[in-house]
Design an enzyme around this catalytic site. Structure first.
Site, PDB file in Angstrom:
ATOM      1  N   SER A 274       0.839  -1.198   0.000  1.00  0.00           N
ATOM      2  CA  SER A 274       0.000   0.000   0.000  1.00  0.00           C
ATOM      3  C   SER A 274       0.873   1.247   0.000  1.00  0.00           C
ATOM      4  O   SER A 274       1.997   1.247   0.528  1.00  0.00           O
ATOM      5  CB  SER A 274      -0.854  -0.038   1.269  1.00  0.00           C
ATOM      6  OG  SER A 274      -1.394   1.232   1.528  1.00  0.00           O
TER       7      SER A 274
ATOM      8  N   TYR B 180      -1.949  -0.466  10.745  1.00  0.00           N
ATOM      9  CA  TYR B 180      -2.194  -1.170   9.476  1.00  0.00           C
ATOM     10  C   TYR B 180      -1.025  -0.934   8.501  1.00  0.00           C
ATOM     11  O   TYR B 180      -0.460  -1.871   7.930  1.00  0.00           O
ATOM     12  CB  TYR B 180      -3.519  -0.701   8.854  1.00  0.00           C
ATOM     13  CG  TYR B 180      -3.635  -1.017   7.387  1.00  0.00           C
ATOM     14  CD1 TYR B 180      -3.767  -2.330   6.955  1.00  0.00           C
ATOM     15  CD2 TYR B 180      -3.569   0.004   6.418  1.00  0.00           C
ATOM     16  CE1 TYR B 180      -3.840  -2.626   5.594  1.00  0.00           C
ATOM     17  CE2 TYR B 180      -3.649  -0.286   5.069  1.00  0.00           C
ATOM     18  CZ  TYR B 180      -3.775  -1.599   4.658  1.00  0.00           C
ATOM     19  OH  TYR B 180      -3.833  -1.885   3.319  1.00  0.00           O
TER      20      TYR B 180
ATOM     21  N   LYS C 115       2.122  -3.499   6.649  1.00  0.00           N
ATOM     22  CA  LYS C 115       2.546  -3.584   5.238  1.00  0.00           C
ATOM     23  C   LYS C 115       4.057  -3.350   5.129  1.00  0.00           C
ATOM     24  O   LYS C 115       4.754  -4.044   4.393  1.00  0.00           O
ATOM     25  CB  LYS C 115       1.803  -2.542   4.387  1.00  0.00           C
ATOM     26  CG  LYS C 115       0.310  -2.806   4.260  1.00  0.00           C
ATOM     27  CD  LYS C 115       0.029  -4.034   3.441  1.00  0.00           C
ATOM     28  CE  LYS C 115      -1.429  -4.428   3.440  1.00  0.00           C
ATOM     29  NZ  LYS C 115      -1.706  -5.734   2.878  1.00  0.00           N
TER      30      LYS C 115
ATOM     31  N   ARG D 194      -8.509  14.166  10.605  1.00  0.00           N
ATOM     32  CA  ARG D 194      -8.253  13.032  11.494  1.00  0.00           C
ATOM     33  C   ARG D 194      -6.747  12.926  11.718  1.00  0.00           C
ATOM     34  O   ARG D 194      -5.966  13.157  10.787  1.00  0.00           O
ATOM     35  CB  ARG D 194      -8.742  11.732  10.866  1.00  0.00           C
ATOM     36  CG  ARG D 194     -10.236  11.556  10.954  1.00  0.00           C
ATOM     37  CD  ARG D 194     -10.640  10.287  10.273  1.00  0.00           C
ATOM     38  NE  ARG D 194     -10.180  10.257   8.875  1.00  0.00           N
ATOM     39  CZ  ARG D 194     -10.647   9.432   7.953  1.00  0.00           C
ATOM     40  NH1 ARG D 194     -11.567   8.557   8.272  1.00  0.00           N
ATOM     41  NH2 ARG D 194     -10.185   9.465   6.721  1.00  0.00           N
TER      42      ARG D 194
HETATM   43  P1  NAD Z   1     -10.954  -6.855   1.654  1.00  0.00           P
HETATM   44  O1  NAD Z   1     -11.136  -6.797   3.124  1.00  0.00           O
HETATM   45  O2  NAD Z   1     -12.136  -6.617   0.792  1.00  0.00           O
HETATM   46  O3  NAD Z   1     -10.314  -8.261   1.227  1.00  0.00           O
HETATM   47  C1  NAD Z   1      -9.408  -8.963   2.058  1.00  0.00           C
HETATM   48  C2  NAD Z   1      -9.918 -10.396   2.196  1.00  0.00           C
HETATM   49  O4  NAD Z   1      -8.997 -11.109   3.028  1.00  0.00           O
HETATM   50  C3  NAD Z   1     -11.287 -10.472   2.875  1.00  0.00           C
HETATM   51  O5  NAD Z   1     -12.166 -11.239   2.079  1.00  0.00           O
HETATM   52  C4  NAD Z   1     -11.006 -11.144   4.209  1.00  0.00           C
HETATM   53  O6  NAD Z   1     -12.090 -11.969   4.620  1.00  0.00           O
HETATM   54  C5  NAD Z   1      -9.729 -11.946   3.907  1.00  0.00           C
HETATM   55  N1  NAD Z   1      -8.875 -12.213   5.078  1.00  0.00           N
HETATM   56  C6  NAD Z   1      -8.379 -11.340   5.980  1.00  0.00           C
HETATM   57  N2  NAD Z   1      -7.635 -11.969   6.896  1.00  0.00           N
HETATM   58  C7  NAD Z   1      -7.638 -13.289   6.551  1.00  0.00           C
HETATM   59  C8  NAD Z   1      -7.052 -14.468   7.112  1.00  0.00           C
HETATM   60  N3  NAD Z   1      -6.334 -14.431   8.238  1.00  0.00           N
HETATM   61  N4  NAD Z   1      -7.248 -15.645   6.481  1.00  0.00           N
HETATM   62  C9  NAD Z   1      -7.993 -15.718   5.336  1.00  0.00           C
HETATM   63  N5  NAD Z   1      -8.588 -14.652   4.782  1.00  0.00           N
HETATM   64  C10 NAD Z   1      -8.413 -13.446   5.378  1.00  0.00           C
HETATM   65  O7  NAD Z   1      -9.791  -5.844   1.289  1.00  0.00           O
HETATM   66  P2  NAD Z   1      -9.327  -5.335  -0.152  1.00  0.00           P
HETATM   67  O8  NAD Z   1      -9.701  -3.907  -0.256  1.00  0.00           O
HETATM   68  O9  NAD Z   1      -9.746  -6.270  -1.191  1.00  0.00           O
HETATM   69  O10 NAD Z   1      -7.757  -5.385   0.048  1.00  0.00           O
HETATM   70  C11 NAD Z   1      -6.968  -6.465  -0.434  1.00  0.00           C
HETATM   71  C12 NAD Z   1      -5.530  -6.224  -0.067  1.00  0.00           C
HETATM   72  O11 NAD Z   1      -5.116  -4.973  -0.614  1.00  0.00           O
HETATM   73  C13 NAD Z   1      -5.272  -6.116   1.431  1.00  0.00           C
HETATM   74  O12 NAD Z   1      -4.032  -6.711   1.709  1.00  0.00           O
HETATM   75  C14 NAD Z   1      -5.213  -4.630   1.671  1.00  0.00           C
HETATM   76  O13 NAD Z   1      -4.435  -4.327   2.797  1.00  0.00           O
HETATM   77  C15 NAD Z   1      -4.552  -4.151   0.394  1.00  0.00           C
HETATM   78  N6  NAD Z   1      -4.840  -2.751   0.075  1.00  0.00           N
HETATM   79  C16 NAD Z   1      -6.138  -2.325  -0.017  1.00  0.00           C
HETATM   80  C17 NAD Z   1      -6.400  -0.990  -0.287  1.00  0.00           C
HETATM   81  C18 NAD Z   1      -7.833  -0.482  -0.349  1.00  0.00           C
HETATM   82  O14 NAD Z   1      -8.039   0.726  -0.225  1.00  0.00           O
HETATM   83  N7  NAD Z   1      -8.839  -1.312  -0.553  1.00  0.00           N
HETATM   84  C19 NAD Z   1      -5.340  -0.080  -0.512  1.00  0.00           C
HETATM   85  C20 NAD Z   1      -4.032  -0.556  -0.433  1.00  0.00           C
HETATM   86  C21 NAD Z   1      -3.792  -1.897  -0.139  1.00  0.00           C
END
Ligand code: NAD
Length: 385
Positions: free
Chosen positions: A134, A160, A164, A332
């Protein structure tokens, strides 16, 4: 199809993972997905609602397992059943606010989950990995647009983001220690939008952390007003500036990263010289007169365009014909004022560029929202707009 034909995807039932699945299946990959539904919706049979819809969009099957990454034994059983060539690791919990309240939960889930996965990959001799990182790893930018060379780890304002950063460090260390590892970390900027079918989108279990579902809730009348945090930043309209990127652009970025892992080993690529990479460790073998550079290859995935929160709201209103009442609240703690990417490296080395506009991010999300007013938790209804 390349030798990286079976991809193991963690967190594939989530927002970005499910969209990425469409691109992977369309590109011909076999996928094996695990998720524990901590932040995604399951049906009464324990299947992912989003992934069932991905199957109907693509006409292809997904092997799905409900599995928590903290359960290493269960993970090993799945690796034993499939010949896994490559892993995309999305699974993480991601709420900035929650991470400040429950740091141990975040460290345990995100760090131990990653450790278990890496150990199992090593056990099964699978060394190809794409990691969801991220832009939070940069902290408050020292310059803009931000490049991959910008320092990371300093001034990260939340737990968080630290998870990362710590994982990136872990990946650097294993890449240095064992040259079999072939890893790309993708630093996402701010994903928005949904697949153009309107069948899949963003529907978290935990309270909304991202802005577009909140704007949409206001547009639907489910929330009375949008709260914008900070109206006195040093920007044209006073609101914060972000680099919003369509989730389907992120998805194609993962296919590009898999292609890169297949084409060239990231460990050796650096020794060809002349490339603009982030070099972490350097060792020179005099006897063989060869240069070995251990790297973790990182790429920004963003559009390169900064858009203010207010600009986003106005675009959403224009595209959807809705009105979004908003109020400005105090900044925030820990929020960054302006952040947008330099995505040149991804363009040069992955051959990837974002292609969707801000208007498309808004209209695609609105299609998903109006077709599914209650997300995945209710039968699909007709679009109202
Ligand atoms: P999301 O929460 O929609 O998807 C993450 C999935 O991981 C969920 O379905 C959750 O149930 C699953 N999960 C979490 N912990 C788990 C575990 N211990 N075992 C099995 N499954 C598990 O989030 P997203 O927005 O799709 O993000 C995906 C990735 O991208 C994450 O690593 C997040 O940190 C990263 N990310 C997201 C954003 C954003 O703004 N959405 C920005 C930068 C990075």
């Amino acid at each position: 199809m390349s030798h990286l034909s079976t991809v193991f995807v963690t967190g594939g039932a989530g927002y970005i993972g499910s969209h990425c699945m469409v691109e992977l299946l369309n590109a011909g990959y076999e996928v094996v997905v695990v998720d524990n539904f901590v932040n995604s919706v399951n049906d009464p049979n324990g299947e992912s609602v989003a992934l069932k819809r991905v199957e109907s969009i693509t006409g292809k099957a997904i092997a799905f397992y409900e599995c928590d990454l903290l359960d290493k034994g269960a993970l090993a059983d799945i690796f034993a059943k499939h010949k896994i060539d490559c892993v995309i690791h999305f699974a993480a919990i991601k709420s900035v606010g929650e991470s400040m309240e429950y740091p141990l939960l975040y460290y345990k889930n995100n760090l131990i989950g990653m450790l278990n996965l890496l150990e199992i990959m090593e056990e099964f001799e699978c060394y190809q990995l794409v990691f969801s990182s991220s832009c939070t790893v940069y902290g408050e930018p020292a310059f803009l647009p931000i490049t991959e060379e910008h320092t990371v780890g300093r001034n990260i304002t939340n737990v968080y983001g630290k998870t990362k950063y710590f994982i990136e460090e872990m990946l650097r260390d294993i890449t240095h220690a064992n040259r079999k590892w072939n890893i790309v970390a993708l630093r996402y900027f701010n994903p928005l939008g949904a697949h153009s079918s309107g069948l899949i989108g963003e529907d978290p279990i935990k309270p909304f952390a991202n802005i577009m579902p909140l704007i949409s809730q206001v547009a639907m009348g489910h929330l009375p007003v949008l709260t914008i945090f900070g109206g006195d930043y040093n920007t044209e309209d006073g609101t914060g500036i972000r680099d919003y990127i369509h989730v389907m652009d992120l998805a194609s970025g993962h296919v590009a990263a898999l292609n890169l892992l297949h084409k060239s080993h990231q460990h050796f690529k650096a020794s060809a010289g002349g490339m603009s990479i982030v070099v972490e460790h350097l060792s020179i073998s005099i006897a063989r007169l060869s240069l070995t550079i251990a790297i973790l290859q990182v790429y920004n995935l963003g559009t390169g365009e900064g858009v203010s929160v207010l600009q986003l709201v106005k675009t959403f209103e224009k595209v959807t014909g809705t009105t979004i009442p908003y109020k400005i609240a105090e900044r925030r703690e820990g929020d960054i004022s302006v952040m947008y990417a330099n995505a040149e490296l991804a363009s040069q080395e992955l051959g990837w560029k974002s292609k969707y506009t801000l208007e498309e991010m808004c209209s695609d999300f609105w299609r998903w929202q109006t077709m599914n007013p209650n997300g995945y938790r209710q039968k699909t209804t007709k679009m109202t707009n």
